[in-house]
Structure formats: C-alpha cells, structure tokens
Motif scaffolding. Structure first.
Motif, PDB file in Angstrom:
ATOM      1  N   SER A  17       6.374 -45.524  79.613  1.00 34.68           N
ATOM      2  CA  SER A  17       6.453 -44.272  78.858  1.00 34.68           C
ATOM      3  C   SER A  17       6.285 -44.530  77.365  1.00 34.68           C
ATOM      4  N   TYR A  59      -1.489 -27.715  79.905  1.00 32.63           N
ATOM      5  CA  TYR A  59      -1.841 -29.124  80.061  1.00 32.63           C
ATOM      6  C   TYR A  59      -3.171 -29.278  80.783  1.00 32.63           C
ATOM      7  N   ASP A  61      -5.360 -31.001  83.615  1.00 30.45           N
ATOM      8  CA  ASP A  61      -4.963 -31.370  84.977  1.00 30.45           C
ATOM      9  C   ASP A  61      -4.611 -32.851  85.086  1.00 30.45           C
ATOM     10  N   LYS A  64      -0.842 -33.242  83.958  1.00 25.75           N
ATOM     11  CA  LYS A  64       0.207 -32.343  84.443  1.00 25.75           C
ATOM     12  C   LYS A  64       1.239 -33.119  85.258  1.00 25.75           C
ATOM     13  N   GLY A  65       2.493 -32.847  84.973  1.00 25.13           N
ATOM     14  CA  GLY A  65       3.573 -33.517  85.682  1.00 25.13           C
ATOM     15  C   GLY A  65       3.970 -34.863  85.095  1.00 25.13           C
ATOM     16  N   ARG A  66       3.144 -35.374  84.180  1.00 23.18           N
ATOM     17  CA  ARG A  66       3.442 -36.681  83.566  1.00 23.18           C
ATOM     18  C   ARG A  66       3.712 -36.570  82.067  1.00 23.18           C
ATOM     19  N   ALA A  68       4.608 -34.187  78.538  1.00 25.34           N
ATOM     20  CA  ALA A  68       5.289 -32.977  78.098  1.00 25.34           C
ATOM     21  C   ALA A  68       5.129 -32.820  76.593  1.00 25.34           C
ATOM     22  N   ASN A  83       4.881 -40.019  80.357  1.00 26.03           N
ATOM     23  CA  ASN A  83       5.524 -40.809  81.412  1.00 26.03           C
ATOM     24  C   ASN A  83       4.499 -41.223  82.457  1.00 26.03           C
ATOM     25  N   SER A  84       4.873 -42.198  83.267  1.00 28.22           N
ATOM     26  CA  SER A  84       4.005 -42.675  84.356  1.00 28.22           C
ATOM     27  C   SER A  84       2.594 -42.940  83.843  1.00 28.22           C
TER      28      SER A  84
END
Length: 126
Positions: A17, A59, A61, A64-66, A68, A83-84
């Motif tokens: 991260s 975001y 694609d 997204k989800g990683r 912020a 992250n990730s």
C-alpha cells in the motif's frame, strides 16, 4: 492560480500500500473537482479517480475496490490511498484540479482540468 504539489510516491512490493498526498495552495476558496491521473512510460495519461466539490467519488475500473480518493478541506489536501498494488499500477501519478463543482465525466479526462502538479513516482515490483 492554484498550485498543486504531490508527495508520497515510492517503491513497494506487489500487494503493498501507499498513500499519495496533494497539497493545494493559492486560490483555494473556489469549488473544485479534484482528480488523480497516472502515466506509465510509453502510455497515455489516464484518469484514476476523482472527487467533486460535494464529495462524490468516481474511479477507473482498473482501481475500483483497491484505491480510495479523499480530501481534507481544512488542510487543502487531496489523498489517494492505494491498496493491493500491482506492478501495472507503476506510473507517475499526477494530481489535477478543475474549476467548478462537477467533474463532468465518470472517469477523469485530462482536457477538462485546469491545474496540474508535477507528479510523484510509484513503482510496484512483483
């Protein structure tokens, strides 16, 4: 005029991260849409995430989800928590601002942004 200065880039292993920061100075009393872009060697600059003047975030694609995006208006600072991380996230990351409340597009498009930082390098190793 608005000045933007990014920081927080560096080298990290895949899965790790980083948090990027973008400090704004100058005419900060106006309402802005803020965004992060990135550009890898040999590739075009691409929009990563944006946050409008009302705090609504969008975001790409691929992140997204990683990732912020957030902002601290009291500190005039924009953030990108990543992250990730993957090797394909390696790029120069740029902060950008657009005068006005709306970011206009779901994925940031560079031609609508008025102000740019100098960038901060992110390198993700496998």
């Amino acid at each position: 005029q608005l000045q933007l200065v990014e920081s927080g880039g560096g080298s990290v292993q895949a899965g790790g991260s980083l948090r990027l920061s973008c400090a704004a100075s100058g005419y900060t009393s106006s309402r802005y849409c803020m965004a992060w872009f990135r550009q890898a060697p040999g590739k075009e600059r691409e929009g990563v995430a944006s946050i409008d003047a009302d705090g609504f975030t969008r975001y790409a694609d691929s992140v997204k989800g990683r990732f912020a995006i957030s902002e601290d208006n009291a500190k005039n600072t924009l953030y990108l928590q990543m992250n990730s991380l993957k090797p394909e996230d390696s790029a120069m990351y740029y902060c950008a601002a657009r005068r006005g409340s709306s970011c206009l597009y779901d994925v940031p498009r560079e031609f609508v942004y008025n102000y740019w930082g100098q960038g901060t390098q992110v390198t993700v190793s496998s």
